[in-house]
Design a protein around this motif. Structure first.
Motif, short mmCIF file in Angstrom:
data_model
loop_
_atom_site.label_atom_id
_atom_site.label_comp_id
_atom_site.label_asym_id
_atom_site.label_seq_id
_atom_site.Cartn_x
_atom_site.Cartn_y
_atom_site.Cartn_z
N VAL A 251 0.86 -1.18 0.00
CA VAL A 251 0.00 0.00 0.00
C VAL A 251 0.90 1.24 0.00
O VAL A 251 1.82 1.34 0.81
N VAL A 252 0.62 2.15 -0.94
CA VAL A 252 1.38 3.40 -1.03
C VAL A 252 0.38 4.55 -1.00
O VAL A 252 -0.63 4.53 -1.71
N VAL B 83 5.41 10.75 -1.89
CA VAL B 83 5.03 9.55 -1.15
C VAL B 83 4.94 9.91 0.33
O VAL B 83 5.88 10.43 0.92
N VAL B 84 3.78 9.63 0.91
CA VAL B 84 3.52 9.91 2.31
C VAL B 84 3.71 8.65 3.16
O VAL B 84 4.17 8.70 4.28
N VAL C 245 4.99 5.58 7.75
CA VAL C 245 4.56 6.88 7.25
C VAL C 245 5.74 7.84 7.41
O VAL C 245 6.49 7.77 8.38
N ASP C 246 5.91 8.75 6.43
CA ASP C 246 6.94 9.78 6.55
C ASP C 246 6.47 10.77 7.61
O ASP C 246 5.73 11.71 7.32
N LEU D 47 -1.06 17.14 6.99
CA LEU D 47 0.09 16.81 6.16
C LEU D 47 0.76 18.11 5.76
O LEU D 47 0.12 18.97 5.14
N THR D 48 2.00 18.29 6.15
CA THR D 48 2.72 19.52 5.82
C THR D 48 3.67 19.23 4.68
O THR D 48 4.62 18.48 4.83
N LEU D 49 3.37 19.81 3.55
CA LEU D 49 4.18 19.63 2.35
C LEU D 49 4.79 20.98 1.99
O LEU D 49 4.41 22.01 2.53
N ALA D 50 5.74 20.98 1.06
CA ALA D 50 6.41 22.21 0.66
C ALA D 50 5.40 23.29 0.24
O ALA D 50 5.59 24.46 0.49
N LYS D 51 4.31 22.86 -0.40
CA LYS D 51 3.30 23.80 -0.87
C LYS D 51 2.14 23.93 0.11
O LYS D 51 1.04 24.30 -0.27
#
Length: 124
Positions: free
Chosen positions: A24-25, A32-33, A58-59, A83-87
């Motif tokens: 599972v991805v 990829v989280v 999980v990352d 979820l904290t992403l670059a954007k």
């Protein structure tokens, strides 16, 4: 404080939990989280199956604890992550039952994702 009585899954509201037999991805876009071969599939009444992924897979650098909490009479108290992403990232799209009720105890230490925000692929 209000006492909550857990509801027990049964014929009128079945819940099953079993190991997912495939990888599972979870992704947001190309990010990829989570990536695991140890997910659990939870099936509950008439709801779509949910993949519960071990938090260790999980990352966690992408997770920020949220103040949001909800309650399920079958599973217990849920806590949420952003979820904290670059954007930036969507709020409250990851949830966990840190101390789930006994009937669903295997999901402790696992998280799930709202699939309208995170692409969760089984057999990826």
């Amino acid at each position: 404080m209000t006492t909550r009585e857990p509801k027990i899954p049964g014929p009128d509201h079945p819940i099953t939990i079993e190991p997912t037999s495939e990888r599972v991805v979870a992704r947001i876009g190309s990010q990829v989280v989570a990536d695991t071969t140890r997910a659990l599939t939870l099936r509950e009444a008439g709801y779509p199956p949910i993949q519960y992924i071990p938090l260790d897979d999980v990352d966690q650098s992408l997770l920020t604890t949220s103040d949001t909490h909800t309650y399920c009479p079958y599973k217990g108290d849920a806590s949420y992550y952003r979820l904290t992403l670059a954007k930036g990232g969507p709020a409250d799209v990851v949830w966990t039952y840190r101390k789930p009720y006994q009937a669903v105890a295997p999901i402790a230490g696992h998280v799930a994702f709202y699939t309208h925000h995170v692409d969760v692929q089984v057999g990826a």
